[in-house]
Design a protein around this motif. Sequence first.
Motif, PDB file in Angstrom:
ATOM      1  N   ALA A  19      15.215  17.293  -0.544  1.00  0.00           N
ATOM      2  CA  ALA A  19      15.147  18.088  -1.742  1.00  0.00           C
ATOM      3  C   ALA A  19      13.569  18.573  -1.796  1.00  0.00           C
ATOM      4  N   GLY A  20      12.637  18.256  -0.927  1.00  0.00           N
ATOM      5  CA  GLY A  20      11.521  19.007  -1.031  1.00  0.00           C
ATOM      6  C   GLY A  20      11.420  20.474  -0.514  1.00  0.00           C
ATOM      7  N   PRO A  21      10.262  21.076  -0.242  1.00  0.00           N
ATOM      8  CA  PRO A  21      10.007  22.338   0.381  1.00  0.00           C
ATOM      9  C   PRO A  21      10.373  22.439   1.720  1.00  0.00           C
ATOM     10  N   TYR A  22      10.234  21.072   2.410  1.00  0.00           N
ATOM     11  CA  TYR A  22      10.075  21.136   3.996  1.00  0.00           C
ATOM     12  C   TYR A  22      11.297  21.957   4.467  1.00  0.00           C
ATOM     13  N   GLU A  23      11.205  22.799   5.396  1.00  0.00           N
ATOM     14  CA  GLU A  23      12.188  23.647   6.356  1.00  0.00           C
ATOM     15  C   GLU A  23      12.094  23.016   7.757  1.00  0.00           C
ATOM     16  N   ARG A  24      11.223  22.082   7.983  1.00  0.00           N
ATOM     17  CA  ARG A  24      11.182  21.660   9.422  1.00  0.00           C
ATOM     18  C   ARG A  24      10.879  20.105   9.308  1.00  0.00           C
ATOM     19  N   GLU A  45      15.532  22.363   9.653  1.00  0.00           N
ATOM     20  CA  GLU A  45      15.532  22.008  10.972  1.00  0.00           C
ATOM     21  C   GLU A  45      15.164  20.686  11.296  1.00  0.00           C
ATOM     22  N   ILE A  46      15.745  19.846  12.176  1.00  0.00           N
ATOM     23  CA  ILE A  46      15.169  18.498  12.246  1.00  0.00           C
ATOM     24  C   ILE A  46      14.774  18.377  13.700  1.00  0.00           C
ATOM     25  N   VAL A  47      13.671  17.667  13.893  1.00  0.00           N
ATOM     26  CA  VAL A  47      13.317  17.334  15.204  1.00  0.00           C
ATOM     27  C   VAL A  47      12.862  15.881  15.226  1.00  0.00           C
ATOM     28  N   THR A  48      13.284  15.207  16.441  1.00  0.00           N
ATOM     29  CA  THR A  48      13.358  14.052  16.516  1.00  0.00           C
ATOM     30  C   THR A  48      12.043  13.582  17.530  1.00  0.00           C
ATOM     31  N   ALA A  92       4.983  18.080  16.160  1.00  0.00           N
ATOM     32  CA  ALA A  92       3.737  18.204  15.597  1.00  0.00           C
ATOM     33  C   ALA A  92       3.540  19.249  14.293  1.00  0.00           C
ATOM     34  N   ASP A  93       4.273  20.413  14.649  1.00  0.00           N
ATOM     35  CA  ASP A  93       4.327  21.423  13.630  1.00  0.00           C
ATOM     36  C   ASP A  93       5.467  21.518  12.711  1.00  0.00           C
ATOM     37  N   ALA A  94       6.036  20.043  12.568  1.00  0.00           N
ATOM     38  CA  ALA A  94       6.878  19.962  11.329  1.00  0.00           C
ATOM     39  C   ALA A  94       6.054  19.877   9.967  1.00  0.00           C
ATOM     40  N   GLU A  95       6.774  20.112   9.094  1.00  0.00           N
ATOM     41  CA  GLU A  95       6.162  19.934   7.626  1.00  0.00           C
ATOM     42  C   GLU A  95       5.957  18.678   6.987  1.00  0.00           C
ATOM     43  N   VAL A  96       6.845  17.706   7.451  1.00  0.00           N
ATOM     44  CA  VAL A  96       6.763  16.350   7.059  1.00  0.00           C
ATOM     45  C   VAL A  96       7.366  15.513   8.009  1.00  0.00           C
ATOM     46  N   VAL A  97       6.955  14.068   7.854  1.00  0.00           N
ATOM     47  CA  VAL A  97       7.380  13.209   9.144  1.00  0.00           C
ATOM     48  C   VAL A  97       8.077  12.192   8.195  1.00  0.00           C
ATOM     49  N   LEU A  98       9.241  11.589   8.829  1.00  0.00           N
ATOM     50  CA  LEU A  98       9.881  10.370   8.313  1.00  0.00           C
ATOM     51  C   LEU A  98       9.945   9.225   9.285  1.00  0.00           C
ATOM     52  N   LEU A 127      -0.797   7.385  10.473  1.00  0.00           N
ATOM     53  CA  LEU A 127      -0.082   8.813  11.076  1.00  0.00           C
ATOM     54  C   LEU A 127      -0.172   9.930  10.463  1.00  0.00           C
ATOM     55  N   ALA A 128      -0.364   9.689   8.846  1.00  0.00           N
ATOM     56  CA  ALA A 128      -0.627  11.014   8.192  1.00  0.00           C
ATOM     57  C   ALA A 128      -2.128  11.602   8.489  1.00  0.00           C
ATOM     58  N   ALA A 129      -3.036  10.744   8.519  1.00  0.00           N
ATOM     59  CA  ALA A 129      -4.440  10.979   9.048  1.00  0.00           C
ATOM     60  C   ALA A 129      -4.363  11.699  10.535  1.00  0.00           C
ATOM     61  N   GLN A 130      -3.712  11.290  11.447  1.00  0.00           N
ATOM     62  CA  GLN A 130      -3.634  11.863  12.761  1.00  0.00           C
ATOM     63  C   GLN A 130      -3.219  13.038  12.903  1.00  0.00           C
ATOM     64  N   THR A 131      -1.852  13.204  11.966  1.00  0.00           N
ATOM     65  CA  THR A 131      -1.345  14.594  12.110  1.00  0.00           C
ATOM     66  C   THR A 131      -1.601  15.696  11.066  1.00  0.00           C
ATOM     67  N   GLY A 132      -2.086  15.140  10.199  1.00  0.00           N
ATOM     68  CA  GLY A 132      -2.317  16.102   8.826  1.00  0.00           C
ATOM     69  C   GLY A 132      -1.058  16.391   8.098  1.00  0.00           C
ATOM     70  N   LEU A 133      -0.055  15.505   8.288  1.00  0.00           N
ATOM     71  CA  LEU A 133       1.031  15.600   7.747  1.00  0.00           C
ATOM     72  C   LEU A 133       1.596  14.767   6.468  1.00  0.00           C
ATOM     73  N   PRO A 134       2.190  14.882   5.686  1.00  0.00           N
ATOM     74  CA  PRO A 134       2.659  13.975   4.672  1.00  0.00           C
ATOM     75  C   PRO A 134       3.736  13.029   5.667  1.00  0.00           C
ATOM     76  N   VAL A 135       3.773  11.917   5.333  1.00  0.00           N
ATOM     77  CA  VAL A 135       4.349  11.066   6.046  1.00  0.00           C
ATOM     78  C   VAL A 135       5.236   9.860   4.964  1.00  0.00           C
ATOM     79  N   LEU A 136       6.721  10.036   5.225  1.00  0.00           N
ATOM     80  CA  LEU A 136       7.579   9.184   4.110  1.00  0.00           C
ATOM     81  C   LEU A 136       8.085   7.882   4.784  1.00  0.00           C
ATOM     82  N   ASP A 137       8.037   6.970   4.001  1.00  0.00           N
ATOM     83  CA  ASP A 137       8.427   5.624   4.590  1.00  0.00           C
ATOM     84  C   ASP A 137       9.796   5.244   3.858  1.00  0.00           C
ATOM     85  N   GLY A 138      10.879   4.571   4.222  1.00  0.00           N
ATOM     86  CA  GLY A 138      12.186   4.363   3.576  1.00  0.00           C
ATOM     87  C   GLY A 138      11.760   3.277   2.484  1.00  0.00           C
TER      88      GLY A 138
END
Length: 234
Positions: free
Chosen positions: A110-115, A147-150, A179-185, A198-209
């Motif tokens: 639902a967010g603005p993330y495309e990758r 786009e989803i990358v694993t 590493a160029d994703a917009e959010v990490v799950l 992980l958020a600090a090391q990647t500079g990306l928002p990280v979501l947990d279930g």
Amino acid sequence: MIEPRPLVAMIHAVPAGARIAQEAFAREFPQATVWNVLDDRLLDDARDAGGLTDALRRRMLRLIEHTMDGGAQGLLLTCSSYGEVVDTARALWPAPVLKSDEAMFKAALAGPYERIAVVASTPPAVPAALAQLEALIPAARQGRPVEIVTALSEAAAAERDPAAIAGHLAEALRASGGADAEVVLLAQYSLSPARDHLAAQTGLPVLDGAGAAARELRDLLTATPAPARTGGTP
């Protein structure tokens, strides 16, 4: 008059998942009274059987019925392997029943993330997460591309220090192009302690279930009265 606290049940297959889910609810939904139900043979029996059998599905439904009969106003299954049973439970009981990572996946889509990057430390978690995400795309994205990358780091599974776990996950993301994703799950509850690292090391928002599930149940149970209990196990 003191308002009653919402009763939220959680069904766990492993003690570690139970602890992480409890911490998430204490942080995100402290108004709730949490009821933990643990069956620590659920995963082993599913592995021994080569997947979910009808007997295992009925067993999970009996556990769900136990919590509903006990007054649960919302339920979270913290084991992703039994997520398919949730669809049956929703047809039997009106109280909200959540799959382990469903709220996280919906929030990301639902967010603005495309990758979107999905990271795991055990191989089975990758296809399971990918299948759930792809099933939600038609309704959640409404035509917007995604786009989803694993990424998989089995080395992270051997670590206990959250910063070290995050380091392995960040390395796996770089190796997989995530590493160029917009959010990490995070595809497993066991990885939740490494979220902030992980958020600090990647500079990306990280979501947990677990955190996402707690927020969704909080919003559902504090916005509307809890439904009456009906139904039962077939």
